[in-house]
Scaffold this active site. Structure first.
Site, PDB file in Angstrom:
ATOM      1  N   ASN A  66       3.715  -2.766 -15.099  1.00 15.33           N
ATOM      2  CA  ASN A  66       2.285  -2.685 -15.338  1.00 15.33           C
ATOM      3  C   ASN A  66       1.927  -1.398 -16.077  1.00 15.33           C
ATOM      4  OD1 ASN A  66      -0.519  -2.848 -15.224  1.00 15.33           O
ATOM      5  ND2 ASN A  66      -0.517  -3.827 -13.238  1.00 15.33           N
ATOM      6  N   ASP A  67       1.989  -0.278 -15.379  1.00 15.55           N
ATOM      7  CA  ASP A  67       1.536   0.978 -15.992  1.00 15.55           C
ATOM      8  C   ASP A  67       2.376   1.370 -17.205  1.00 15.55           C
ATOM      9  OD1 ASP A  67      -0.420   1.222 -14.020  1.00 15.55           O
ATOM     10  OD2 ASP A  67       0.966   2.239 -12.659  1.00 15.55           O
TER      11      ASP A  67
END
Length: 460
Positions: free
Chosen positions: A385-386
Site C-alpha cells: 500500500n504505502d
C-alpha cells in the site's frame, strides 16, 4: 596461559560473528550466516561459563531461556516476526540495564571513571532500547492505543531536556564515583525518553525504528562488555551496533529521511496526518475478477509482482510462485519489485519469497525496476500500500512525503489485490486504487492468486 587460550577462543568467536554477518548480507547465504552466528554465540557462552563457573541460577536461566526460545520459534508466525524482533531488541536492552546495575551493586566492584562511564551508558541506552522497543511492539501489533502516532506537546523540547539531564547525570556519576542513585535516575529518565522518542513515530516509519533499536541494543551490550570486562561482549555488541547503524542508514535512504531525524524522533508525526478523505479519493475505483485478470495476463509479455505486508498476512508466497511458474511456462517474463521497507521490518519480503524458493535473481530492487516500469504490461500489487502510494511524491504534507515508491502507476495495467480499501500502515488513502489503469481485486491474497491460477489453466 589459561587466560591467553580463553582470549584466543574469544577471538575465534568474534571472527565467526563477522563471517556470520557477512553471510547474512545476502539472501542466498543468510541461513548459513544465521547458523555461523548462532555457533559463535554458543562458543562465547560456553567460554564464559568455563571462566565464571556454572551455578544454579545460571542453569535455571539457561533452561528457562531455552524453553522460551524454542516455544517462540515454533509458535510465532512469519507475520509476527517484526514484533518478535522488536521484543528481542527490548530484552537485549533490559539485560544490559540489569547486568550493569548488578555490577555496580557487587561488593568491591571497580569504580574507576571508565567503568562508571560504561555502566551509565549501558543504563541509558539499554533503558531507551527496552521501552522504545515495547512501544514499537505495540505499534507493530496494532494495539488500540498505538494504532495512531501519539502526539506529545513540545515533544522535541521535552526530549532535548531529558537528553541534557542524562548527559549531566552521566558526567556526575563518572566524576563523583558515586554510582547507585545516579544510575537509577539515568535508567528512569531514559525509560521515559524511550517512550517519548518512539510514541510519535508513525507506522510507515517502523522499519527504520526497528533497525535503529537493533543498533541501540548492540551499543548497550558493548558498553556492558566494558563494565564486566568481557571482550567477546564488547566485540559482538559493537558488531551489532555498527551493522544496525548501517542498516538504519540504508532504511533512511530508502525512506528519504536523515539519520538525525530518526535519532531525535522527527519522523512522521500525528500532526502531519492530513489529506483528502477516503470517500473522495476512492470515488472512481473499479473492481475486477480473477477471470478478467487471467485474460489480461494472457495478453501480457512482462509482469511485475509487488509484494507487501498483505502477502505475509495471507501467506501467499507459495501461490505467487505457482502463478509465476505458470506465466513463465507461457513465455511471460515475471519479476518481483522489492521496496526496501516493504513489510514491517528490513528484508521482510526477501525472507518470505526465499521461503517459497523464488529465485533471488527474479527480485529487483526499487531503483532498478522503476526506470523500466513504463514497459511493464501488468503490475500486480499484492498487499502493498504505502510503498506504491503516489501521494508520497505529489503531496508535500503527506506523512510519507518524499518517500521513494515503486512507480506501478506507470505500468500499462495495475492489478491491486486487497481485502478492502483500508489504508496501509501510514493510515492514508491511496489514489492509485482509483487510477485509470488500476483494477481492484477484492479478496484474500492467497485465495485471489489461486483463483487466478485456476482461471489461467481453464482458459489454456
Amino acid at each position: 596461559m589459561y587466560d591467553a587460550l580463553i582470549n584466543l577462543a574469544y577471538v575465534v568467536s568474534a571472527i565467526l560473528f563477522i563471517f556470520g554477518l557477512k553471510f547474512m548480507s545476502h539472501p542466498r547465504t543468510a541461513v548459513k550466516g544465521n547458523l555461523v552466528s548462532a555457533g559463535a554465540m554458543l562458543l562465547a557462552v560456553l567460554l564464559t561459563l568455563l571462566v565464571t563457573g556454572i551455578g544454579a541460577y545460571i542453569i535455571a536461566g539457561l533452561v528457562i531461556g531455552s524453553i522460551i526460545g524454542v516455544v517462540l520459534a515454533v509458535k510465532i508466525q512469519m507475520t509476527e516476526m517484526p514484533q518478535l524482533v522488536a521484543l528481542f531488541n527490548g530484552f537485549g536492552g533490559a539485560a544490559t540495564v540489569f547486568v550493569a546495575g548488578a555490577e555496580l551493586l557487587r561488593p568491591n566492584t571497580a569504580t574507576t571513571p571508565d567503568v562508571l562511564l560504561a555502566a551509565a551508558l549501558s543504563g541509558m541506552i539499554g533503558a531507551v532500547t527496552f521501552w522504545g522497543s515495547l512501544v514499537a511492539y505495540g505499534k507493530l501489533q496494532e494495539l488500540p492505543m498505538f494504532k495512531k502516532p501519539i502526539e506529545i506537546p513540545s515533544g522535541h523540547l521535552i526530549n532535548a531536556i531529558m537528553v541534557m539531564v542524562l548527559l549531566l547525570l552521566i558526567i556526575f556519576m563518572t566524576g563523583a564515583g558515586y554510582s547507585v542513585l545516579p544510575y537509577l535516575l539515568i535508567v528512569i529518565i531514559a525509560s521515559v525518553l524511550g517512550v517519548t522518542l518512539v510514541a510519535p513515530i508513525g507506522g510507515a516509519d517502523m522499519p527504520v525504528v526497528i533497525a535503529l533499536l537493533n543498533s541501540y541494543s548492540g551499543l548497550a551490550a558493548a558498553a556492558t562488555g566494558f563494565v564486566i570486562e568481557n571482550n567477546v561482549l564488547i566485540i559482538s555488541g559493537s558488531l551489532v551496533g555498527a551493522s544496525g547503524i548501517v542498516l538504519t542508514q540504508i532504511m533512511c535512504k530508502a525512506m528519504n529521511r536523515s539519520l538525525l531525524n530518526v535519532v531525535f524522533g522527527g519522523l512522521q508525526s500525528a500532526a502531519a496526518s492530513t489529506g483528502p478523505a477516503a470517500d473522495e479519493v476512492y470515488a472512481n475505483v473499479r473492481s475486477t475478477s480473477a477471470d478478467d485478470v487471467a485474460m489480461i495476463l494472457d495478453a501480457a509479455q512482462r509482469v511485475v509482482i509487488v509484494p507487501g505486508y498483505g502477502l505475509a498476512v495471507a501467506q501467499a508466497q507459495h501461490a505467487v510462485r505457482d502463478l509465476a511458474t505458470l506465466l513463465e511456462e507461457q513465455g511471460i517474463e515475471v519479476e518481483y519489485a522489492i521496496h526496501p521497507v516493504a513489510g514491517r521490518m528490513p528484508g521482510h519480503m526477501n525472507v518470505l519469497l526465499a521461503e517459497a524458493d523464488i529465485p533471488y535473481d527474479k527480485l529487483r530492487e526499487m531503483d532498478d525496476i522503476n526506470p523500466t516500469m513504463s514497459q511493464v504490461d501488468v503490475a500486480i500489487v499484492l498487499g502493498a500500500n504505502d510503498v506504491v502510494n503516489p501521494v508520497a511524491s505529489t503531496d508535500p504534507h503527506s506523512p510519507i512525503a518524499g518517500m521513494p515508491i515503486i512507480h506501478v502507476d506507470k505500468a500499462r495495467t495495475v492489478i491491486v489485490i486487497k481485502r478492502s480499501l483500508s489504508p496501509g500502515f501510514a493510515g492514508i488513502p491511496n489514489p492509485l486504487f482509483a487510477a485509470d489503469n488500476a483494477l481492484m481485486l477484492f479478496a484474500d491474497g492467497k485465495k485471489a492468486i489461486l483463483d487466478i491460477v485456476t482461471a489461467i489453466k481453464e482458459n489454456a
